[in-house]
Design a protein around this motif. Structure first.
Motif, mmCIF file in Angstrom:
data_model
loop_
_atom_site.group_PDB
_atom_site.id
_atom_site.type_symbol
_atom_site.label_atom_id
_atom_site.label_comp_id
_atom_site.label_asym_id
_atom_site.label_seq_id
_atom_site.Cartn_x
_atom_site.Cartn_y
_atom_site.Cartn_z
ATOM 1 N N ALA A 1 4.805 -2.184 6.891
ATOM 2 C CA ALA A 1 5.846 -2.241 5.851
ATOM 3 C C ALA A 1 7.040 -1.366 6.231
ATOM 4 C CB ALA A 1 5.261 -1.809 4.499
ATOM 5 N N ARG B 1 -6.996 -8.205 -1.179
ATOM 6 C CA ARG B 1 -6.656 -7.235 -0.135
ATOM 7 C C ARG B 1 -7.367 -5.895 -0.330
ATOM 8 N NH1 ARG B 1 -1.661 -8.151 2.829
ATOM 9 N NH2 ARG B 1 -1.293 -5.905 2.704
ATOM 10 N N ILE C 1 2.636 -7.419 3.409
ATOM 11 C CA ILE C 1 2.473 -7.369 1.955
ATOM 12 C C ILE C 1 3.050 -8.648 1.355
ATOM 13 C CG2 ILE C 1 3.216 -6.128 -0.111
ATOM 14 C CD1 ILE C 1 3.151 -3.553 1.657
ATOM 15 N N ILE D 1 -1.241 -1.007 7.198
ATOM 16 C CA ILE D 1 -0.457 -1.837 6.263
ATOM 17 C C ILE D 1 0.891 -1.187 5.996
ATOM 18 C CG2 ILE D 1 -0.315 -2.615 3.856
ATOM 19 C CD1 ILE D 1 -3.422 -2.802 3.902
ATOM 20 N N MET D 2 0.878 0.104 5.706
ATOM 21 C CA MET D 2 2.127 0.781 5.360
ATOM 22 C C MET D 2 2.995 1.014 6.593
ATOM 23 S SD MET D 2 1.801 0.575 2.211
ATOM 24 C CE MET D 2 3.432 1.238 1.845
ATOM 25 N N ASP E 1 -3.245 2.682 6.324
ATOM 26 C CA ASP E 1 -2.200 3.290 7.156
ATOM 27 C C ASP E 1 -1.471 2.216 7.970
ATOM 28 O OD1 ASP E 1 -2.840 5.765 6.156
ATOM 29 O OD2 ASP E 1 -3.991 6.422 7.899
ATOM 30 N N ALA F 1 -0.129 10.763 6.281
ATOM 31 C CA ALA F 1 -0.341 9.308 6.227
ATOM 32 C C ALA F 1 -0.824 8.903 4.831
ATOM 33 C CB ALA F 1 -1.358 8.890 7.277
ATOM 34 N N PRO F 2 -0.585 7.648 4.443
ATOM 35 C CA PRO F 2 -1.001 7.187 3.109
ATOM 36 C C PRO F 2 -2.482 7.423 2.824
ATOM 37 C CG PRO F 2 0.394 5.533 4.151
ATOM 38 C CD PRO F 2 0.164 6.603 5.178
ATOM 39 N N SER F 3 -3.344 7.294 3.855
ATOM 40 C CA SER F 3 -4.786 7.459 3.621
ATOM 41 C C SER F 3 -5.126 8.860 3.135
ATOM 42 C CB SER F 3 -5.572 7.142 4.898
ATOM 43 O OG SER F 3 -5.115 7.931 5.980
ATOM 44 N N LEU G 1 -1.565 -8.340 7.668
ATOM 45 C CA LEU G 1 -1.284 -7.083 6.974
ATOM 46 C C LEU G 1 -0.048 -7.147 6.085
ATOM 47 C CD1 LEU G 1 -1.880 -4.378 9.750
ATOM 48 C CD2 LEU G 1 -3.522 -5.609 8.348
#
Lengths: 268, 268
Positions: free
Chosen positions: B159, A26, A106, B155-156, B153, A141-143, A104
């Motif tokens: 989730a 991934r 997990i 993917i999360m 982004d 955002a996570p990015s 996508l």
């Protein structure tokens, strides 16, 4: 032995041409992973504990489990660094969520992948020219919050800056305030204060940045594009360059304040 | 032969366990690549030309060169699909900028990597439940404009939606308007019109979405979160599912309008 010809691959040092990632990883298919770039000074890894703390924090937030102990990781990095023969070098830890089926979602049972690589480092202290670009950091955002493998926005921000004649980019956050460069934090001298853009504006939580804040040398602030126009001096910081002076922003020449830069650098 | 045991790898069909990506491939290190997910219907690839047009447009924007002709790519995908033995399947084209040295700067001489994989497809027509999540699409940035390998982004976001009890996410764009689901477009029935969020709000430029707009069945619009509260019926669309009905949004049950869904699906 050429530096970079070996890698630390899921716990073992092997030649790089024998190290491969599967097509279903991934990290490769979706940018679903994290990385850290660390400085080998020639004798030790600078800020190793801070890097591991950030990696660990990020992994928890993204629901990863790091498959090795911190001690294992340090030993792996140090073993790689032996080939640097006392010179400084760039270490990179890459950590992916591992193999997964299509889509996508997990996977319940991941087999995370942890890799360390090393490359020669050629750091110059010449001042850099920065160009403000249109691509923004996705604040919140996570990015933007984590150092993930999903780096396309930063890649294209750097390409935009280069096309404008700059060495690096100044990215705004989606909040409209200044965030950071493409792979470095920004420190600005504004009204006698040394300020760095806030994480909530999309700045990367850089290890050197964190260290300078803890040392009381730099303060976090929300910095508007208008304030950028009034800054006297500026610097970039990241793990590899430490602190590096900025020559110009959007073709406006800044004061290259060697004393200020040395004071910041000396704290590392 | 199990479906997915072979891949098309830089022009050749090989067993998947012999196909590997090097650790220096920018697709792996930085999410610097593009992908397309295509439907093998059992007899042909649906919307192949639209997928190639999007890939080509995206490659130009990101400064990539696609190393194979469209004819080569089609032949490679069709060769892989023979193992599906007349059943439908999910094809994926993955295209990276290839090997590069350390750092974000785009190398002058790239060796792009182009891979196709195939996986079984199990599409259900059950309605999905959607949950609005906090992670936003970075409207105007490459990560939202193109189908890149930088997917953290989304993917999360998925989730987050799953944690809230939903099947998929509704992501807003950084403009504050509705953008799309984690890997599908959103079509909403609002005041008798079939609307889909605008690209400028961060929606993915989906191939099915584009087809439905061209067919005059769906209109692009800026859609606020408030308007979402008033929609009667909704659907998701992407290359693999075609059009799929939405059962509920944020626990509010919608009208599952089978006639409307069939009309959209019939246009594909």
């Amino acid at each position: 032995m050429m530096l970079g010809s070996k890698v630390w691959f899921n716990g073992t040092i092997i030649p790089i041409d024998q190290a491969h990632v599967g097509l279903s990883d991934r990290g490769f298919t979706l940018g679903d992973g994290l990385f850290e770039t660390l400085l080998w000074t020639g004798t030790h890894i600078r800020f190793f504990d801070d890097h591991m703390a950030r990696l660990s924090r990020s992994a928890v937030a993204l629901g990863f489990e790091i498959p090795r102990t911190t001690g294992d990781i340090k030993a792996g990095l140090e073993a790689l660094a032996q080939d640097a023969a006392g010179a400084s070098a760039a270490l990179r830890l890459t950590f992916t969520r591992g193999i997964g089926p299509r889509g996508l979602a997990i996977p319940d049972t991941g087999q995370p992948c942890l890799i360390a690589t090393i490359a020669p480092l050629n750091v110059t202290k010449d001042g850099v020219s920065l160009q403000t670009v249109a691509i923004q950091r996705n604040a919140g955002a996570p990015s933007a919050q984590f150092k993930t493998l999903s780096y396309i926005d930063n890649i294209m921000a750097l390409a935009q800056a280069r096309a404008l004649g700059g060495d690096d980019a100044i990215m705004l956050g989606t909040t409209g305030n200044i965030a950071c460069a493409s792979s470095a934090n920004l420190i600005m001298r504004l009204n006698g204060k040394s300020l760095t853009p806030a994480l909530t504006d999309g700045a990367m939580a850089g290890v050197v940045r964190g260290h300078l804040i803890k040392a009381g040398l730099v303060e976090e602030a929300n910095i508007s594009p208008e304030q950028l126009l009034t800054c006297d001096s500026a610097a970039l910081s990241n793990a590899l360059i430490g602190v590096r002076g900025v020559q110009s922003i959007d073709h406006r020449t800044l004061n290259f304040d060697a004393y200020w830069l040395e004071k910041l650098q000396a704290a590392l």
